[in-house]
Structure formats: C-alpha cells, structure tokens
Design an enzyme around this catalytic site. Structure first.
Site, short mmCIF file in Angstrom:
data_model
loop_
_atom_site.label_atom_id
_atom_site.label_comp_id
_atom_site.label_asym_id
_atom_site.label_seq_id
_atom_site.Cartn_x
_atom_site.Cartn_y
_atom_site.Cartn_z
N GLU A 105 0.83 -1.21 0.00
CA GLU A 105 0.00 0.00 0.00
C GLU A 105 0.87 1.26 0.00
OE1 GLU A 105 -2.37 -1.50 3.36
OE2 GLU A 105 -4.14 -1.14 2.14
N GLU A 125 -4.34 -9.43 3.97
CA GLU A 125 -5.16 -9.07 5.14
C GLU A 125 -6.32 -10.03 5.38
OE1 GLU A 125 -3.85 -7.03 3.00
OE2 GLU A 125 -2.88 -5.42 4.12
#
Ligand code: NAD
Length: 703
Positions: A105, A125
């Site tokens: 990210e 995640e």
C-alpha cells in the site's frame, strides 16, 4: 534506527531497516516520515527512492500494534501514505523479495515503482479476517484492473512480480530491474531520468471501470460465498464490496468506505480468532526454557523403523524436504508393501501436477530399505513407528540403543504409550522423545513433540528445528496419556456418546457441530477414521480406569462389524465407493432399544447444548492440561485443535473460543450440565485453572 537516509547524486535513498521484514511499526513510520521531510526540504534533492534492507522491501503493518492505540498514533499508516502521495518530488519505490500488506500500500502511494525479479507481492489481510485498510482495495485495482486485484485481495496469496508484469496494460511497475543486485542502482538511475517529469503520476488519479461491473461483482460474490475457504468469514465478501465501491465512488469516498469496513472487521470475533492463531503459530515454535543459544544438531540423514501407514507417511515428509531416508521393517515383504504405497502416493501427486516427475525420481533414489539395524548406524534421527505395543517398542528401542551412533536422536511416534518408559529402554534417555505425527502423516500439518522427563534441551531444540524443515507445525507436549490432542478428544467423544443416550441421533449431533464450523461431526469423523480404532482404545482404557463412565453404544455397532466407511456401514450406511453418510434405520433401532432396555428417557436437546457440551469438554480437559504443565500455553492447545482436529479456524481454537464465550459463562454452563441426571457430575467438575481464572476475570493466555 529503523530507517536510514543516504544521498546519491541528488537522489535521496530512504531505506527501511526493521528486521525481519521491515514492518511499519510506529517508530519506523515516524523515522520514515522524518526522512521524507528531510528530502523534500533539501533543495539539492531532485528525487527520492524508497526501499527496504535485508529480506524484504516491507512485510506490512506491525500486527502487534493491531487493535492498540499505537496503530493509530501519529504518524499512522494513512498519514505516512498521504505524505508520500502528496510529495512534490518524485518518489520511486524499489521493490524486492517481499512486498506485502501495508508495504504494498505504501509503494502504491509512491509515484513510480521499480521491481526486482522474484518479488512476492500480496495483500494478505483476509488471512487475518480483515481487508487492506490503507488504500489497497482502492489503489491496486487501478494499477492491475479489477479482476486481477480482486483475486489477489480475496485470496491473500502472493504473486510473483514477473507474473504481474505480464498483466495487460498493468501500471503497477514502471520498470523491472535486471536482477535483485541491480535494483538499487537501476532505481536511482530511473529516479534521475524522471526527476523533472511533471505532473507527478498518482495511482489515485487513475480512472477505474469494469465493462460489466454489476454482473462481474455479483459473480465474484457468489463464487466467494460458496467457497469453503471463505465460508464463515466476513472479510472476503467485504473486500469485494470495497473494490466495487472503488469503481463507483470518487477516490476519497472509496478510501473512507474501505477504512470504515476495515475498522468494523477489526472487532469481529472472526478477525480476533485469525489474529490469535497468527500469533499462536509463531509462539508454538518458542519454548520458554530453550534460549536462542541452545545448540542444534545437524540432521542430515533419517531412519524410520516400521514401514506401515505412519512410517511411510513420515518418510515422505523427509524425502520431500531433501533428506535421505532408510526404512527398516521386519521383512522385505513389509518393506516392499510400504515402498509401494509411498510411491503410489507420490505418483498421485505427480498426476495432480503437485510434484515434478524428476523430483519423484530423486526422492526415490534417496530412499533405501533394510531389515538390519546396523544399516541405521549413520542416521542423525531415527523415528520408530511400529505396532502400538510397549513390548514391541521395548525390543526396538533396545536394538536402536545398540546400533545408533552417539548423539543420534531417537523418537517414537506412539499415540498412547508412556514416552518416559520408552526412553528408559535405552542407556541414553536424554536423546529420546516423542514425535507424534497425525494421519495421513504426509498431509497433516500437526506434529506433537513429546518432551519426556529426561529429554535434553539440545534434542528438543533440534527436533523443533527439523519440524520446520519438513513444514510441520510443532507443538510441545509433556508426557501423559493421549498427549494434548487425543487426551482432550477422549472427553469430547465420551460426551457425544452421552448425548446419544439422552435421545440425540448421530446426524443431529454431527449437524450441530458442522453448523458450528467443524468440517465433520464426531460420528462422521469416526466412520471415516474407523470405529474399530476407538473400540480398541476403549477396551484397554476403560478396563484400566473403570471409574470413567462412557456410553457403550460405539462398542455395540462395532460388535456388528460396522467399522465405518471401510466396511460400508458404521454410524451411517454407505453406498459402495461413495462417502455420503446415509441414515441407518438399523442404528436408529439399536439406539432406541438400548435406551428402552436401560430405562433412558429421550429428551429434546438443542443444538446449542450439543455444541457447548462437546466444545466445553475439550476446554475443561485443556485447562487441566495447562494446570499440569503438559501444554505450556493455551495457544498451543488451540494450534493442536486447528491443525490436527478440524476445529473451525474462525473460532480460533477451543481455548480462545472459551475466552470469547466468557470463562464465567463456560463454568456456568458446566454447572447446568452437571445437574443433568444422566450426566456424570464428576465429568463437569471444572478444572481448578478454569475456575480460578473465571473468578478472577482473567484469560487462559494471562495465566
Ligand atoms: P501399521 O500397522 O500400519 O505399521 C506398523 C509397521 O511396523 C508394520 O509395517 C510392521 O511390519 C512394522 N513392525 C512391527 N513390529 C516391528 C519391529 N519389531 N521392527 C520393525 N518393524 C516392525 O501401524 P501404524 O498405523 O503405522 O502405527 C505405527 C505407530 O504410529 C503406532 O505406535 C501408532 O500408535 C502410531 N500412530 C498411528 C496413527 C494412525 O492414525 N495410524 C497416528 C499417529 C500415531
């Protein structure tokens, strides 16, 4: 120092230095931001390169901070990412080795990305019951397209940079470096080339569309809803929704949607369970009294005594890890049979494309067989997997003591016998321990490492280390009947039998447990494993311990030869060659007759009661196991149940589940069950550990 700053000809190089994977904890975020500001404030700097030292670019957020105020403390990951994205000098991310979660990210907030080959890229995640929470669901689809990004986010699996570089019109990488060694010089050159380019490209400004968005997202949701991996987990569906919103909303609103979803998921029991298990797996490898300096023996050659079901499966593990194996049995005939089964198992893997034919050939070359103990004299580790009979084990261990070289580790795969007694058959009890594999041994992840009274620390540390090599999850257990897993399952099985006596059918019990999340309820499981195995254990066990009440219904079906799937009949009926469990009128009548004969009154038992009675039987025995020090941590017990007994992952294991349920509530339920006239009040006597923790409002993990 968790970040370093260097200047190379007008280009600032910021390097994350937070081993092992450059996790973005608060200190790292803070230093990274300071260095970014330093570069932006220095008029001599024209461009910036961001990279990571050592084994990773960046493995992501620091999981230890999850759910704590530290994760939100400024600069949090969002602040850092925004600062990178809004920088007025170009930033190039130099990616290598591991680029995951928050690391990916952060790189997506850089203006350019240069990747080394062989880089593992992922947003994992979902494996923690979450979705990416720092822009991953909004930015990744903008550079890889909706479908590739969705597959990555929903699976959480890593993909190699070379493969992603082949995605048509991908905008993830601006350049592929020639090699990992050339990454930094090439990224610095690239930064100089683009240093004057304006406007700076930002992923957030890329448009995002899917030509058949409605149909595609519906299809994706249906696929995920029906997949066994995503069943019972909210995160994968939420991830799809966040990506759908990315195609509909302006970037900032999409980001806000993702953030809110992430925070809501953080508090779900499913995410708490998965995060607990993530830590439990890491901690299982840590044994309190083994320090880092404990010497580890170099295990290069393995001997296995007994080439039956377990011996063959155990051998496969070591061969796959590249270690040569010598199999010993009492006759060449037994050895040939063992090798044939092992070869067929490997060939099945080749057929399924899971194993290369050349690798099979090299593994078979590394396998030798013998009927002479002298041929095991070179082995560093010898594992015994002969019949479950103490007299036979005694003979084998005496022979091993005579032939094994000095310092060799001698392990037993016994399921029920006393490892201290087995160690005492040798003159070197310090070198002996249990390695309790689960069947099929080449498939099941769990290995209970049984530490006997005299097992040396070096031997224990060496076996924990070799377990990693053969990709097992090793959990240390002390010596007791059944070790951690089987000792607990015995109580679960006893309760299941009592429920039959009270009027439940096998299907009702199985279905209640399956709705709770178990892959199989106790009766379907027993039919699969073979009812005769439990029968044999009960015959021995309940003669030795007549005070233990149990329901003899399982014995009655065995008397009829109903051993389960292998005999076409057990608790259920089976059609030839099929595994579907079919209601058996004969078993139903057998249960009815038994109840009538013993004056047992049938009553309605709810699904909740069924689940609680079975799961809390595990919990109570687990608490005793902790009390006695057989397991040193409650999370080890959870690992045993998740990896060896099909306990639902999203419940986090029996001990974690009990904590979520509230230990006081568990004790309360046990008191109610103890009043049930059929039940043994003794059975529901809460373990001291459980009782005291419940009273003090503390958790198993705190004791
Ligand atoms: P098995 O009957 O399939 O195999 C036993 C093998 O040992 C046979 O090949 C036999 O010829 C050989 N053997 C017997 N006596 C011997 C001796 N004196 N010297 C050398 N070889 C000898 O049994 P299994 O299911 O593989 O079980 C082996 C051990 O593993 C047992 O202690 C059992 O409790 C344990 N175990 C079994 C399972 C399981 O599910 N089967 C799971 C965990 C542990």
């Amino acid at each position: 120092m968790t970040t370093t700053y260097n200047v190379h000809d007008e280009v600032a190089l910021i390097t994350l230095v937070n081993p092992p994977v450059n996790g973005l904890n608060w200190q790292t975020r803070q230093q990274c931001l300071i260095h970014l500001e330093q570069a932006l404030g220095d008029p001599h700097i024209k461009a910036i390169v961001l990279t990571g030292e050592g084994k990773a670019f960046c493995g992501g957020a620091d999981i230890k901070e999850f759910g704590t105020p530290k994760a939100l403390q400024e600069p949090n990951l969002h602040t850092l990412i925004t600062a990178f994205e809004n920088a007025d000098k170009p930033i190039v991310a130099a990616l290598h080795s591991v680029v995951m979660g928050g690391g990916l990210e952060l790189s997506l907030a850089c203006h350019y990305r240069v990747s080394a080959p062989g880089c593992q890229i992922a947003l994992p995640e979902v494996k923690l019951g979450l979705i990416p929470g720092a822009g991953g669901t909004q930015r990744l689809p903008r550079v890889l397209g909706v479908e590739v990004a969705l597959n990555m986010i929903v699976s959480g699996e890593p993909i190699l940079s070379e493969r992603l570089n082949m995605v048509p019109a991908q905008k993830l990488f601006d350049k592929m470096a020639t090699s990992a060694e050339d990454l930094i010089p090439e990224a610095l050159d690239f930064a100089r080339e683009i240093s004057t380019d304006r406007p700076l490209p930002r992923v957030r400004d890329l448009s995002l569309k899917h030509p058949q968005a409605d149909a595609y997202f519906q299809f994706a949701k249906n696929m995920v809803k029906n997949s066994p991996q995503a069943k019972n987990l909210p995160a994968p569906l939420k991830a799809i929704e966040a990506i759908r919103q990315a195609t509909l909303l302006p970037f900032a609103q999409g980001l806000a949607f993702e953030r809110e979803t992430f925070l809501n998921l953080m508090w779900t029991p499913e995410s708490r369970a998965l995060r607990h298990l993530f830590g439990a797996q890491r901690n299982a490898a840590k044994v309190a009294d083994l320090d880092k300096d404990t010497p580890i023996k170099n295990i290069q050659t393995v001997g296995i005594v007994g080439s039956g079901t377990m011996g063959g499966g155990i051998a496969m593990n070591f061969l796959m890890a590249g270690l040569p194996v010598t199999l010993l049995d009492t006759s060449q005939e037994a050895l040939d049979k063992g090798v044939l089964t092992l070869t067929q198992n490997f060939e099945d893997r080749v057929k399924k494309g899971k194993l290369k034919a050349e690798k099979l050939q090299s593994m078979l070359k590394a396998l030798s067989t013998t009927v002479h103990y002298a041929d095991l004299s070179h082995c560093d580790l010898i594992i015994e997997a002969v019949f479950e009979d103490l007299a036979v084990k005694e003979k084998v261990f005496k022979a091993l003591d005579a032939c094994a070289k000095q310092g060799a580790i001698l392990a037993t795969n016994t399921s029920t016998l006393d490892v201290n007694a087995i160690a005492s058959f040798t003159q070197r009890p310090g070198d002996v321990l249990g390695m309790h594999f689960f069947s099929p041994a080449n498939v099941m992840k769990l290995l209970e490492v049984v530490r006997a009274e005299k097992t040396s620390k070096e031997v224990l540390a060496s076996v924990m280390s070799v377990a990693k090599k053969i990709k097992k999850i090793a959990v240390v257990s002390g010596v007791c009947d059944g070790f951690i897993g089987n000792r607990m399952i015995e109580q679960y099985s006893r309760q299941a039998g009592f429920l039959l006596e009270e009027g439940c059918s096998p299907a009702q019990i199985d279905q209640a447990l399956e709705r709770f999340g178990f892959a199989m309820g106790p009766f379907r499981m027993s039919d699969l494993a073979g009812n005769d195995i439990g029968w044999a254990i009960r015959k021995r066990r309940y003669i030795e311990r007549p005070e233990m009440k149990y329901s003899p219904m399982g014995d009655l079906i065995c008397v009829l030869g109903r051993f389960g799937q292998k005999t076409g009949a057990g608790w259920y009926d089976y059609k030839s060659g099929k595994r579907d469990a079919i209601h058996s009128p004969l078993v139903e009548k057998l249960l009815e007759d038994y109840r009538t004969e013993h004056g047992l009154k049938k009553r309605n038992v709810t699904d909740d009661e069924i689940v609680q009675r079975l799961v809390f039987s595990l919990v109570n025995e687990g608490a005793k196991i902790l009390e006695e020090g057989i397991a040193s941590k409650s999370s080890d017990i959870d690992m045993v149940y998740i990896t060896g007994y099909g306990f639902p992952i999203f419940r986090g294991g029996p001990m974690h589940y009990a904590q979520e349920f509230g230990l006081l509530n568990v004790v309360g339920a046990m008191k109610r069950f103890a009043q049930n006239p059929k039940d043994d009040a003794q059975f529901w006597q809460p373990a001291e550990r459980l009782l005291s923790l419940a009273k003090e409002g503390r958790a198993f993990s705190e004791a």
